[in-house]
Write a protein that holds these residues in place. Structure first.
Motif, short mmCIF file in Angstrom:
data_model
loop_
_atom_site.label_atom_id
_atom_site.label_comp_id
_atom_site.label_asym_id
_atom_site.label_seq_id
_atom_site.Cartn_x
_atom_site.Cartn_y
_atom_site.Cartn_z
N GLY A 8 38.13 40.13 40.89
CA GLY A 8 39.41 39.77 41.50
C GLY A 8 39.36 39.48 42.99
N GLY A 9 38.21 39.67 43.59
CA GLY A 9 38.11 39.37 45.02
C GLY A 9 38.15 37.88 45.28
N GLY A 10 38.23 37.52 46.55
CA GLY A 10 38.25 36.11 46.91
C GLY A 10 38.75 35.90 48.31
N LEU A 11 39.07 34.65 48.60
CA LEU A 11 39.58 34.26 49.92
C LEU A 11 41.09 34.07 49.82
CD1 LEU A 11 39.13 33.21 52.83
CD2 LEU A 11 38.77 30.93 51.83
N VAL A 12 41.80 34.68 50.76
CA VAL A 12 43.26 34.59 50.75
C VAL A 12 43.74 34.49 52.19
CG1 VAL A 12 43.56 37.10 50.76
CG2 VAL A 12 45.37 35.65 49.85
N ARG A 19 44.94 41.00 43.42
CA ARG A 19 44.82 42.19 42.57
C ARG A 19 43.37 42.33 42.15
NH1 ARG A 19 47.39 43.88 36.71
NH2 ARG A 19 45.87 42.35 35.96
N LEU A 20 42.79 43.44 42.52
CA LEU A 20 41.43 43.77 42.11
C LEU A 20 41.48 44.58 40.82
CD1 LEU A 20 39.84 44.84 45.52
CD2 LEU A 20 40.11 42.54 44.55
N SER A 21 40.47 44.36 40.00
CA SER A 21 40.33 45.13 38.76
C SER A 21 38.97 45.79 38.73
CB SER A 21 40.46 44.21 37.54
OG SER A 21 41.71 43.57 37.50
N CYS A 22 38.90 46.91 38.07
CA CYS A 22 37.63 47.61 37.88
C CYS A 22 37.58 48.08 36.43
CB CYS A 22 37.52 48.79 38.83
SG CYS A 22 36.07 49.83 38.53
N ALA A 23 36.69 47.48 35.69
CA ALA A 23 36.52 47.85 34.29
C ALA A 23 35.46 48.93 34.17
CB ALA A 23 36.12 46.62 33.47
N ALA A 24 35.82 50.01 33.53
CA ALA A 24 34.91 51.14 33.37
C ALA A 24 34.43 51.23 31.94
CB ALA A 24 35.61 52.43 33.77
#
Length: 123
Positions: A8-12, A19-24
């Motif tokens: 979900g990272g990027g340039l803004v 919105r960042l997501s972290c799948a565990a």
């Protein structure tokens, strides 16, 4: 063992949202605390927020009112909703996990880490 993958990272632009997501995956049971940290070049890794299985939350004063952590236990995913982004929010954002009954705020307390996702905020 817990494996974590951020996305979900990027340039803004400044003022924007991400919105960042972290799948565990692995052992993500009811005692797993999930947290978000960030690290800008030349600086220490900084705590942002953490959430317990039951939804208890703690967050850094520096992001309160702008960043919100949440967790979906069914999907084993933790989110970081970021709004009102500023250039000083530019950093690599890391997801972390640990088995605890409280909410740790230091990186030394976390046992499992993702590889990070870059967030860049332009002015």
């Amino acid at each position: 063992q817990v494996q974590l993958v951020e996305s979900g990272g990027g340039l803004v632009q400044a003022g924007g949202s991400l919105r960042l997501s972290c799948a565990a995956s692995g052992r993500t049971g009811s005692s797993t605390v999930m947290g978000w940290f960030r690290q800008a070049p030349g600086l220490e890794r900084e705590f942002i927020a953490a959430v317990s299985w039951s939804g208890r939350i703690t967050s850094s004063d520096s992001v309160k009112g702008r960043f919100t952590i949440s967790r979906d236990n069914v999907r084993s995913t933790v989110y970081l909703q970021m709004s009102g982004l500023k250039p000083e929010d530019t950093a690599v954002y890391y997801c972390a996990a640990v088995y605890r009954t409280y909410l740790p705020k230091t990186q030394q307390d976390y046992d499992y880490w993702g590889r990070g996702t870059q967030v860049t905020v332009s002015s």
